[in-house]
Design a protein around this motif. Structure first.
Motif, short mmCIF file in Angstrom:
data_model
loop_
_atom_site.label_atom_id
_atom_site.label_comp_id
_atom_site.label_asym_id
_atom_site.label_seq_id
_atom_site.Cartn_x
_atom_site.Cartn_y
_atom_site.Cartn_z
N LYS B 265 0.75 -1.15 0.14
CA LYS B 265 0.09 -0.34 -0.01
C LYS B 265 0.91 1.17 -0.10
O LYS B 265 0.31 2.27 -0.64
CB LYS B 265 -0.95 -0.08 1.38
CG LYS B 265 -2.11 0.46 1.03
CD LYS B 265 -2.93 0.01 2.22
CE LYS B 265 -3.81 1.39 2.53
NZ LYS B 265 -3.99 1.74 4.08
N GLY B 266 2.14 1.21 0.48
CA GLY B 266 2.90 2.41 0.57
C GLY B 266 3.36 3.02 -0.55
O GLY B 266 3.46 4.04 -0.80
N GLN B 267 3.37 2.04 -1.64
CA GLN B 267 3.58 2.46 -3.05
C GLN B 267 2.70 3.68 -3.59
O GLN B 267 2.88 4.72 -3.94
CB GLN B 267 3.81 1.39 -3.98
CG GLN B 267 4.86 0.48 -3.63
CD GLN B 267 6.46 1.14 -4.04
OE1 GLN B 267 6.48 1.86 -5.05
NE2 GLN B 267 7.24 1.13 -2.91
N GLU B 269 0.66 5.27 -1.61
CA GLU B 269 0.72 6.32 -0.69
C GLU B 269 1.72 7.35 -0.91
O GLU B 269 1.62 8.77 -0.86
CB GLU B 269 0.63 5.72 0.66
CG GLU B 269 -0.56 5.08 1.26
CD GLU B 269 -0.41 4.59 2.55
OE1 GLU B 269 0.48 4.69 3.22
OE2 GLU B 269 -1.53 4.35 3.29
N ALA B 270 3.01 6.94 -1.22
CA ALA B 270 3.94 7.34 -1.57
C ALA B 270 3.54 8.54 -2.90
O ALA B 270 4.00 9.54 -2.89
CB ALA B 270 5.24 6.78 -1.71
N ALA B 271 3.19 7.76 -3.80
CA ALA B 271 2.90 8.65 -5.03
C ALA B 271 1.84 9.76 -4.80
O ALA B 271 1.86 10.63 -5.25
CB ALA B 271 2.33 7.76 -6.13
N ASP B 272 0.88 9.18 -4.02
CA ASP B 272 -0.36 10.23 -3.61
C ASP B 272 0.33 11.44 -2.70
O ASP B 272 0.18 12.63 -3.20
CB ASP B 272 -1.27 9.43 -2.59
CG ASP B 272 -2.33 8.77 -3.21
OD1 ASP B 272 -2.62 8.83 -4.43
OD2 ASP B 272 -2.85 7.88 -2.69
N ALA B 273 1.19 11.14 -1.74
CA ALA B 273 2.09 12.11 -0.95
C ALA B 273 2.84 13.14 -1.94
O ALA B 273 2.92 14.12 -1.51
CB ALA B 273 2.56 11.36 0.10
N LEU B 274 3.41 12.52 -3.09
CA LEU B 274 4.04 13.40 -3.77
C LEU B 274 3.25 14.27 -4.94
O LEU B 274 3.77 15.12 -5.66
CB LEU B 274 4.93 12.56 -4.85
CG LEU B 274 6.52 12.02 -4.13
CD1 LEU B 274 6.94 10.99 -4.82
CD2 LEU B 274 7.05 13.03 -3.88
N LEU B 276 0.99 13.17 -7.25
CA LEU B 276 0.72 12.41 -8.57
C LEU B 276 -0.88 12.05 -8.53
O LEU B 276 -1.22 11.65 -7.53
CB LEU B 276 1.53 11.18 -8.61
CG LEU B 276 3.15 11.47 -8.87
CD1 LEU B 276 3.58 9.90 -8.64
CD2 LEU B 276 3.37 11.74 -10.32
N VAL B 285 3.79 4.47 -11.32
CA VAL B 285 4.22 3.71 -10.13
C VAL B 285 3.43 2.57 -10.00
O VAL B 285 4.04 1.15 -9.77
CB VAL B 285 3.78 4.52 -9.05
CG1 VAL B 285 4.26 3.76 -7.61
CG2 VAL B 285 4.63 5.83 -9.03
N PRO B 288 3.49 -0.43 -13.61
CA PRO B 288 4.95 -1.06 -14.13
C PRO B 288 5.46 -2.10 -12.93
O PRO B 288 6.02 -3.10 -13.42
CB PRO B 288 5.66 0.11 -13.76
CG PRO B 288 4.96 1.22 -14.07
CD PRO B 288 3.62 0.95 -13.67
N GLN B 289 4.93 -1.82 -11.60
CA GLN B 289 5.18 -3.05 -10.60
C GLN B 289 4.36 -4.08 -10.67
O GLN B 289 4.78 -5.27 -10.73
CB GLN B 289 5.40 -2.18 -9.30
CG GLN B 289 6.23 -1.26 -9.15
CD GLN B 289 6.55 -0.69 -7.76
OE1 GLN B 289 6.99 -1.44 -6.81
NE2 GLN B 289 6.18 0.54 -7.50
#
Lengths: 249, 372
Positions: B265-267, B269-274, B276, B285, B288-289
């Motif tokens: 889930k952190g992936q 969230e990190a994109a949200d926090a940036l 995007l 993000v 691709p993974q």
């Protein structure tokens, strides 16, 4: 925007997970360039509170105003806030399929619409500031935990945020790596960044924090400057908590 | 007071070479020795029997009689030797079906085009925007070659198409169209903001997955025309194509969803926090993974559907398998199905094995890029 306006304002914020009341009337004001450390036992709601500030969690009652913009269902407001607020996570959350450099340039290129060359120059600048420019071409999986967390800080800084949120940034690190991350954060604090940091690193709190917030069971129990909080705690709950973490160290 | 232990090189493996390997893996206990001998005997017997039938006693050519080939010598050898002459006589029918004999160079080029397209698409160096244009150009070219009717090519309607081009057309279009559909459905099914879209995606997957492909093909070929106004006609091949595409889409959607689920889930969230947006987060993000994680089951599904296209024979479309069966329906060649089936199996195997090898290579390559 005047300097007197708080960077972050929480006004009687309430949040529930199902029936569980996890934030209870949390009110908090963080001034411009203020550095606030939030501590408290696990399950006290400190992570939830900090995650509400950039709406990774949605609160049900009360107001949250970040840099003059109120957090609502409005996506544009959310967009504005997320550009201004950087976040560092406990588990780093670097993108494993991208290089260190690409991790840092992704948001500047796609959100700030910065030209690639400019974004890369900026990223190298911040990677140099967190002291790992030589790792730029590597992938996150090739770095140590401490290095990854420093990249995560650089990645957030590349968006030139006004406010930085740290959610237990050193809790997932091996002991010998905690210092390098804390040093980076101390360096950042010296630049005058507004910071809200959930951490149990009391040494860091003493050195950097303007104010310490103690949370327990979803409410703000006590707050004050670090010396007062650690040396003459007023409430039994804080005394108990300090006793526990000091014994643990 | 402690003395450190100096590092020393790792001792070399005791023995290497094929004999040491066999001793360690095939003859390490009396039980494994017995198993090795028993299985070895069975394998050798089987291999010898096949060699005897397929090569030593095989008949490669038959004389031409006044009324076409004379298959008497093959019939005399039935059971003891293979009659490969049937392949030499019938290979063009197997590959191209009822496509007009004089025009069969056209589907032959189509087969070559498809294979070239697969090779280009498989190479990661060509993974950029231009690839989409190459695909569109190739599809137009394939359409022109198959149908004709322009540039002095005689018109050949879909009812005359057959053989390998049909199989390749059905499989390629089904998977190329089902894959993006599947990604959208998988994303829709995980949507929390759009409950109506989510419901639609769940219904699509559950409805399509709940019926056999054969049922769907029958519905496309028999029931669909009943619901259409008079005079409105969609070609049978196209209907089968749509049915297979929708069917593959439902299965692929679940594979893609598995990839989305397995991403921490952190992936996101990190994109949200940036900051995007949803689509940037998803395209840069998440996908691709997630897709990298599901390469093995994706290829599994691809291979499955490549072979499942052969089910269209039950609604009378002359794909590779049906053409092969029809080739030995003629009285002179009746009874020589085994030889034809072996060749058909080899063709299917070549395509499926290539896909499997490619996916293994791709996984290795992507892993190396990450050097985890």
């Amino acid at each position: 925007m005047s300097d007197t306006q708080p960077a972050i304002l929480l006004d009687k914020v309430n949040k529930w997970y199902g029936a569980m009341h996890v934030l209870r009337d949390v009110s908090l004001s963080v001034g411009q360039k203020e550095r606030v450390v939030v501590c408290g036992p696990s399950g006290s709601g400190k992570s939830t509170m900090i995650r509400c500030i950039n709406r990774l969690e949605v609160h049900q009652e009360g107001r949250i105003v970040v840099d003059g913009t109120e957090l609502t269902d409005d996506l544009r407001a959310l967009d504005t806030i997320r550009r201004e607020v950087g976040m560092v996570f406990q588990s780093f959350n670097l993108f494993p399929h991208l290089t260190i450099l690409e991790n840092c340039t992704l948001a500047p290129i796609w959100v700030r619409k910065m030209p690639k060359a400019e974004a890369e120059a900026l990223a190298m600048e911040y990677l140099a500031r967190v002291k790992i420019p030589e790792q730029a071409k590597k992938y996150p999986g090739q770095l140590s935990g401490g290095q990854q967390q420093r990249v995560a800080i650089a990645r957030a800084l590349c968006m030139k945020p006004k406010i930085m949120l740290f959610d237990e940034p050193t809790s997932a690190l091996d002991p010998e790596m905690i210092k390098e991350v804390l040093d980076t954060m101390i360096g950042l604090a010296e630049t005058g960044m507004t910071m809200v940091c959930v951490t149990h690193e009391m040494g860091f709190a003493r050195q950097v924090a303007d104010r310490v917030i103690f949370m327990d069971r979803g409410e703000v129990v006590e707050q004050g400057p670090p010396t007062q909080m650690f040396e003459s705690p007023q409430t039994d709950r804080l005394k108990l908590f300090l006793g526990q973490i000091l014994r643990g160290h | 007071m402690s003395t450190s232990i100096a590092a020393r090189p790792r001792p070399a493996a005791a023995r290497t070479g094929p004999i040491a390997w066999a001793r360690a893996n095939l003859f390490n206990t009396w039980w494994s020795t017995a198993l090795t001998l028993a299985l070895g005997y069975l394998i050798l017997r089987g291999a010898w029997a096949f060699l005897d039938w397929g090569v030593i006693h095989a008949i490669w050519q038959v004389p031409q009689g006044p009324k076409g080939p004379n298959t008497d010598i093959c019939r005399a050898a039935a059971g003891t030797g293979a009659c490969w002459a049937v392949i030499g006589e019938k290979y063009r029918f197997i590959l191209f079906g009822f496509y007009p004999y004089a025009q069969q160079w056209r589907p032959a080029i189509v087969i070559a085009l498809f294979i070239a397209l697969y090779c280009i698409s498989a190479n990661r160096r060509f993974w950029r925007k231009e690839l989409a244009l190459i695909w569109i150009a190739a599809m137009v070219l394939i359409g022109i070659l198959m149908w004709g009717g322009v540039f002095g090519l005689t018109l050949v309607t879909e009812s005359q198409w057959g053989g390998l081009p049909i199989t390749l057309i059905l499989a390629t279009f089904a998977l190329a169209l089902a894959f993006p559909l599947a990604v959208l459905v998988a994303l829709g099914r995980r949507s929390t903001r759009l409950p109506a879209v989510k419901l639609l995606c769940v219904m699509y997957v559950e409805l399509i997955r709940g019926v056999p492909l054969i049922t769907l093909l029958f519905m496309a070929s028999v029931m669909f025309p009943l619901f259409m106004p008079n005079g409105f006609d969609v070609d049978k091949l196209l209907r089968a194509q749509v049915a297979i595409t929708l069917f593959a889409g439902a299965y692929l959607a679940e594979v893609v969803r598995a990839g989305l689920q397995s991403l921490p889930k952190g992936q996101a969230e990190a994109a949200d926090a940036l900051g995007l947006s949803y689509w940037k987060k998803t395209l840069l993000v998440v996908l691709p993974q997630a897709l990298r994680l599901v390469i093995p089951p994706l290829v599994n599904t691809f291979i499955g559907f490549f072979k499942d296209t052969s089910l269209v024979l039950i609604i009378g479309i002359f794909d590779l398998l049906k053409s092969g069966i029809t080739a030995v329906a003629e009285p002179a060649w009746q009874g020589f199905g085994n030889e034809v089936y072996i060749v058909l199996a080899l063709i299917y195997f070549a395509f499926c094995f290539a896909m499997s090898r490619y996916s293994r290579g791709l996984e290795r390559e992507l892993d190396r890029a990450r050097r985890r």
